[in-house]
Design an enzyme around this catalytic site. Sequence first.
Site, PDB file in Angstrom:
ATOM      1  N   ARG B   9       0.831  -1.213   0.000  1.00 40.49           N
ATOM      2  CA  ARG B   9       0.000   0.000   0.000  1.00 40.49           C
ATOM      3  C   ARG B   9       0.867   1.267   0.000  1.00 40.49           C
ATOM      4  O   ARG B   9       0.493   2.285  -0.566  1.00 40.49           O
ATOM      5  CB  ARG B   9      -0.980   0.013   1.178  1.00 40.49           C
ATOM      6  CG  ARG B   9      -0.323  -0.012   2.533  1.00 40.49           C
ATOM      7  CD  ARG B   9      -1.338   0.202   3.648  1.00 40.49           C
ATOM      8  NE  ARG B   9      -0.766  -0.102   4.941  1.00 40.49           N
ATOM      9  CZ  ARG B   9      -1.110   0.508   6.067  1.00 40.49           C
ATOM     10  NH1 ARG B   9      -2.019   1.447   6.069  1.00 40.49           N
ATOM     11  NH2 ARG B   9      -0.545   0.169   7.195  1.00 40.49           N
ATOM     12  N   SER B  36      -5.183   5.270   5.202  1.00 36.92           N
ATOM     13  CA  SER B  36      -4.764   3.867   5.248  1.00 36.92           C
ATOM     14  C   SER B  36      -4.410   3.313   3.876  1.00 36.92           C
ATOM     15  O   SER B  36      -3.489   2.511   3.742  1.00 36.92           O
ATOM     16  CB  SER B  36      -5.884   3.011   5.847  1.00 36.92           C
ATOM     17  OG  SER B  36      -6.203   3.478   7.136  1.00 36.92           O
ATOM     18  N   GLU B  57     -19.046   3.217  -0.576  1.00 36.76           N
ATOM     19  CA  GLU B  57     -18.269   2.503  -1.604  1.00 36.76           C
ATOM     20  C   GLU B  57     -19.030   2.359  -2.919  1.00 36.76           C
ATOM     21  O   GLU B  57     -18.449   2.417  -3.996  1.00 36.76           O
ATOM     22  CB  GLU B  57     -17.870   1.112  -1.083  1.00 36.76           C
ATOM     23  CG  GLU B  57     -16.923   1.138   0.110  1.00 36.76           C
ATOM     24  CD  GLU B  57     -17.634   1.453   1.425  1.00 36.76           C
ATOM     25  OE1 GLU B  57     -18.883   1.407   1.480  1.00 36.76           O
ATOM     26  OE2 GLU B  57     -16.931   1.756   2.413  1.00 36.76           O
ATOM     27  N   PHE B  82     -14.431  -4.105   1.450  1.00 37.75           N
ATOM     28  CA  PHE B  82     -15.509  -3.166   1.111  1.00 37.75           C
ATOM     29  C   PHE B  82     -15.562  -2.898  -0.398  1.00 37.75           C
ATOM     30  O   PHE B  82     -16.629  -2.778  -0.986  1.00 37.75           O
ATOM     31  CB  PHE B  82     -15.326  -1.843   1.858  1.00 37.75           C
ATOM     32  CG  PHE B  82     -15.107  -2.033   3.343  1.00 37.75           C
ATOM     33  CD1 PHE B  82     -15.938  -2.871   4.074  1.00 37.75           C
ATOM     34  CD2 PHE B  82     -14.067  -1.397   4.003  1.00 37.75           C
ATOM     35  CE1 PHE B  82     -15.739  -3.064   5.430  1.00 37.75           C
ATOM     36  CE2 PHE B  82     -13.855  -1.594   5.359  1.00 37.75           C
ATOM     37  CZ  PHE B  82     -14.687  -2.420   6.075  1.00 37.75           C
TER      38      PHE B  82
END
Lengths: 279, 312
Positions: B9, B36, B57, B82
């Site tokens: 990430r 995040s 989302e 999600f």
Amino acid sequence: MAKVSQTTVIELKEKAKELRKEILKMLTAAQSGHTGGSLSAADIVTALYFHKMRHNPKDPKWRERDRFILSKGHAAPLLYAALALSGYFSKSLMKTLRKLGSPLQGHPCSKTLPGIEISTGSLGQGLSIANGIAAGLKLDGLGSRVYCLLGDGEIQEGQVWEAAMTAAHYKLDNVCAFVDNNGLQIDGHCCEVMYIEPIVKKWEAFGWNVFDINGHDMAAIVNALNQAETVKGKPTMIVARTVKGKGISFFEGKVQYHGMAPTPEELKKALKELDENGK
Amino acid sequence: MANKAVATRDAYGEALLELGKRRLDIVVLDADLSGSTKTGKFGKVFPDRFFNIGVAEQDMIGMASGLSLTGKLPFASTFAVFETGRAWEQIRQTVCYSNLNVKLVATHSGITVGEDGASHQAVEDIALMRVLPNMTVIVPSDGYETTQVINAIADEYFGPVYVRLGRSKVPSVMPERYRFKIGKAHVFSMGKDANIIAAGIMVSMALEAAEILKKNGIDAGVINMSTIKPLDTKTLLKAAKSCRVLVTAEEHSIIGGLGSAVSEFLSEHYPVPVVKIGIRDEFGCSGSSEELLKFYGLTPDKIVKTIRKALK
């Protein structure tokens, strides 16, 4: 602001009648599809395609065009009629609706038919897409507008309210949406299936500019569209009070015609009624 | 090794920022997790091209689709569970059905999410994305590969892509000379006894396992199958034919993930047993990522034992 002229209104009403005829013929040929909700929004879509929207059937992807997203994708026959009569494709294609190999899929498919901005059919998704297009147009500094048509049963979908927040948050004043408030959904009266009122207050509370109009009053539709263009910093929702199956007495307000096509006999009667009404 | 251990990430956040500098059509969307997912870095530098959609989302996917229709190249990010779960139908109906150029880059995949527990640990996202027509599915193994993947899907490919990234740091495994290509597996080595087809964090574990096995006289090859769809069937076939035991290793359910993809292909073209290492039809749970990897048997040791047993 100048009100729409009487001549324009008469012309548009005539065009709406033409659309209704094509919708009925198409559905009868297909022997399945959504009659009621195609007829209820016919006046709105006529005002958009034959008056308000800047679009070019010869160049469907013209960068500066206004966009139309049919969030209530089951009203596909209405959109197909508007596109065919605008000249996006041959009118003869309409009789292939819902048949194997036809570009006129049961619900709009952008891959098969010119003029369809995006495939729809699963309710609740169109407004988010309209917002995305609107944001993209703003980034490009284009003044094009994005129109989106929702059903009233459709606003039971949670995503609609996510999109409602997003449009207001990002001040997407180039978005102009309609709720086709015909009061009926497949299982019955909207407010019996799942209470949706007060529609106007809900959209106002979400930060939208809202007009509450008779969705069959052509002058009211055009005037609301014109006024919406002058609103800055807010998206506009036009709550159009309509009649399901509008224009055909024996379809009007009948919930069973949400998803039922006319029989050949009904078609004959319906076309006759439309012709006589204009006289 | 190209660089030190980083979370994929983090590599994504950096790559996206660089991409944004050189391509003005890049827009980024997030659903309140930009700190995040690391898309916040892009957002800080390019606020006009960054859309935080809030905890929504489904709307994020629709918005990304709309942006792509005006010629923008949207990257939409949130946690894997999600992104692929909550918004699956939006991805199906809009992104895939209309074959839009939308890049879905999800972070916090698998059990290495750690302490947050099962609600936040996607172990079925590959299955959910892989089944969709028009979708490409990529699981980078380290930071270096992630950077290359992000650039490749932007510059070299038009269409929907799902990229699966993780929260925790992973060792750097890909060699400096490595060049990612969609649909092309990287062969570290072909083994005579066994071949381990791995993706994501399991690539480094497969390499460790192969080292251990080598010391014990077992020749195990390692293949990084970072593109899970379309699968590099040519390399897969070669790997299956060259060894006695074929093992897949993934931080995902053994139902519908890499192991399934490999089995689906081989069962039709070269039927051999495929031994699957992964999550066995269950949810994750809370714990540190190291603890969880041990708990669910996603370790070099487990790979070694599995291969030894299969070779007997």
